[in-house]
Design an enzyme around this catalytic site. Structure first.
Site, PDB file in Angstrom:
ATOM      1  N   SER A  62     -12.409 -37.849   4.823  1.00 34.97           N
ATOM      2  CA  SER A  62     -11.372 -37.699   3.801  1.00 34.97           C
ATOM      3  C   SER A  62     -10.646 -36.367   3.984  1.00 34.97           C
ATOM      4  O   SER A  62     -10.120 -36.101   5.049  1.00 34.97           O
ATOM      5  CB  SER A  62     -12.007 -37.834   2.412  1.00 34.97           C
ATOM      6  OG  SER A  62     -11.022 -38.020   1.423  1.00 34.97           O
ATOM      7  N   ASP A  75     -11.188 -44.973   2.320  1.00 35.74           N
ATOM      8  CA  ASP A  75     -11.771 -43.629   2.352  1.00 35.74           C
ATOM      9  C   ASP A  75     -13.191 -43.629   2.945  1.00 35.74           C
ATOM     10  O   ASP A  75     -14.052 -44.406   2.537  1.00 35.74           O
ATOM     11  CB  ASP A  75     -11.810 -43.085   0.923  1.00 35.74           C
ATOM     12  CG  ASP A  75     -12.113 -41.595   0.869  1.00 35.74           C
ATOM     13  OD1 ASP A  75     -13.157 -41.191   1.409  1.00 35.74           O
ATOM     14  OD2 ASP A  75     -11.313 -40.851   0.289  1.00 35.74           O
TER      15      ASP A  75
END
Length: 530
Positions: free
Chosen positions: A41, A242
């Protein structure tokens, strides 16, 4: 720092990832040779930039005079996302004011039905209640389903971010193909990025080995695609979300490299959220929304133990911050304070853990070695033999093993940095009992059993004696285990060595090392993490 070789790992956390830049400033002060970088991320963003060759000063100067945004001709961090930022900001406002929104919606329903009841006669109101209310509720439910599906599809795309990430990478890496996109194969340093594969429901690791032809910016965009906020990032027909959903601090991605280079340090930057006391403090009643938020945080940030897996040579640097996941619109002054605070705390702790403390312990082992050699020579015995010294210590997160560290005169032996079980090893015996113990061939503590067969093959075959001494970092209360164990061994006459290295020597060595630990502890940074 015994080894200048280091692997860097950056945790995910949205805008919280700003603290990574401060930590990078601190790490660079040790001038490490970076063997590779990994991230998830927001951590994937910094990892990719570091792999491309950026230094911390180029990303965000500590005095706030320069940021990479200026090089990309962007005014604010929010411009990285283009038009998507207005949607993200609106969603954040809804999250911050969900009580107000629910209250307003409830009030609307009450006022609406009150108005209808006021303007209709009793018979009409009865028919309306019988048929209109259910139809109205069905309509509300239909709208809710549509909104839910819209949220599941993502509020905005990562397209603008991908373009800007490509631009940043191309500033460091030239001549990268017809399309001008930087792929993993083009990077000067190994990079590993984690994303969640929505087709398989599994983890995908992007790297030079696995995905050399994939554009780095696409992999980073996949890793930052937070569900609801962003639509999935599609790479080669596969949608990704993610990476924090599956591995938010991917220290494990360099397991093979650590096995091949045990002396290399792995420095993992972990983001820790400061505790917030809202709505009456920690004893306030948890609402379903609080529970959902807590579950989301646990999914993204709570798997640290699994990700780190007590890997040998791993140093985790936890940095606290008040920045929230979606706070990309921090002002320049506030951002500079966040980076500066992270740098100050990280600098003191990195230097202490990777330089100050190891140097003190290494020097102490060398002093002990010289003292032991002088004692054995003073006796005039012709067969004092070779002497080795090291410390046996429990690595963070371990409970059944000790690792040999800071050894002196152990170079060239396969057991130089051995990890041994507490059960069956001399160091483990002393670690548990707290009593100095001398052991000689054929040895009582020799790692017996089938499970230790390979460990036994690594032991020094010429060894004839071992002497292990507990070292305490504070006054022994009769119950506390030692902080570490001093382990001496050699190939000389065991009976003679035992006469020289007696209980008085054990007491002296224990006091000496305890004093060194006290000196090391006095250098430990104090105070709250920012």
């Amino acid at each position: 720092m015994r080894s200048k070789r280091a692997i860097l790992v950056f945790e995910g956390g949205g805008a919280k990832g700003l603290v990574h830049v401060g930590a990078l400033h601190a790490i660079e002060e040790l001038e490490p040779h970076i063997l590779g970088v990994a991230g998830t991320s927001a951590g994937a963003i910094l990892a990719a930039l570091v792999a491309a060759g950026y230094r911390a000063e180029e990303l965000f100067a500590l005095d706030g005079s320069h940021t990479i945004l200026q090089d990309l001709h962007l005014g604010r961090a929010t411009e990285l996302f283009g038009d998507a930022w207005s949607i993200i900001r609106g969603f954040r406002w809804c999250l911050d004011h969900w009580k107000l929104l629910l209250g307003g919606l409830g009030s609307f329903f009450v006022l609406f039905f009150a108005w209808v009841g006021w303007h209709l006669d009793r018979e009409t109101w009865g028919l309306t209640s019988m048929f209109g209310v259910p139809l109205f509720m069905l309509a509300v439910m239909a709208v809710a389903v549509l909104v839910f599906r819209w949220l599941c599809a993502g509020l905005c795309s990562t397209d603008t971010f991908t373009i800007n990430m490509d631009r940043a990478l191309r500033r460091k890496i030239r001549g990268v193909g017809a399309e001008g996109r930087v792929c993993f194969k083009d990077l000067p340093r190994p990079l590993k990025i984690v994303a969640t594969n929505l087709e398989s429901g599994d983890l995908t690791l992007f790297s030079q080995e696995h995905t050399p032809q994939v554009a780095v910016a696409d992999a980073v965009a996949a890793s930052i695609a937070i569900p609801v906020i962003f639509s999935p990032k599609t790479i080669a027909g596969v949608p990704y979300y993610d990476g924090g959903l599956v591995s938010n601090l991917p220290a494990w991605t360099f397991d093979e490299e650590r096995a091949l280079d045990p002396d290399a340090h792995t420095i993992a930057i972990e983001i820790v959220e400061n505790e917030r006391r809202k709505d009456g403090g920690p004893t306030a009643l948890l609402t379903p929304f609080h529970n959902l938020a807590a579950a989301t945080r646990a999914a993204l940030f709570g798997a640290g133990i699994l990700n780190k897996r007590a890997a040998a040579g791993l140093y985790v640097l936890p940095i606290r911050t008040d920045v929230r996941v979606l706070d990309f619109d921090l002002g320049a002054d506030q951002a500079a304070k966040v980076v500066g605070a992270a740098y100050q705390w990280a600098s003191a702790n990195v230097i202490y853990e990777l330089d100050t403390r190891p140097s003190l312990l290494q020097s102490a082992c060398q002093d002990v070695h010289e003292i032991v050699v002088d004692l054995l020579k003073a006796g005039g015995h012709g067969n004092a033999g070779e002497v080795r010294v090291c410390l046996a210590m429990a690595e963070p997160g371990t409970h059944r093993s000790l690792r040999y560290l800071h050894g002196h005169n152990r170079s060239g032996y396969p057991d130089e940095t051995l990890t041994v079980p507490i059960d069956g090893s001399l160091a483990g015996h002393v670690f548990c009992t707290g009593k100095p113990t001398f052991d000689a061939a054929p040895f009582t503590y020799r790692l017996a059993g089938g499970a230790n067969r390979r460990l036994r093959l690594q032991l020094w075959r010429g060894m004839t004696w071992q002497f292990s001494i507990p070292i305490y970092s504070s006054v022994d209360d009769g119950h506390a285990r030692p902080a570490m164990v001093l382990l001496l061994d050699g190939n000389g006459n065991a009976a003679y060595v035992r006469d020289v290295l007696n209980d008085d020597f054990a007491s002296f060595a224990s006091s000496m090392l305890s004093h060194v630990i006290g000196l090391a502890d006095s250098e430990r940074p104090h105070g709250e993490r920012q």
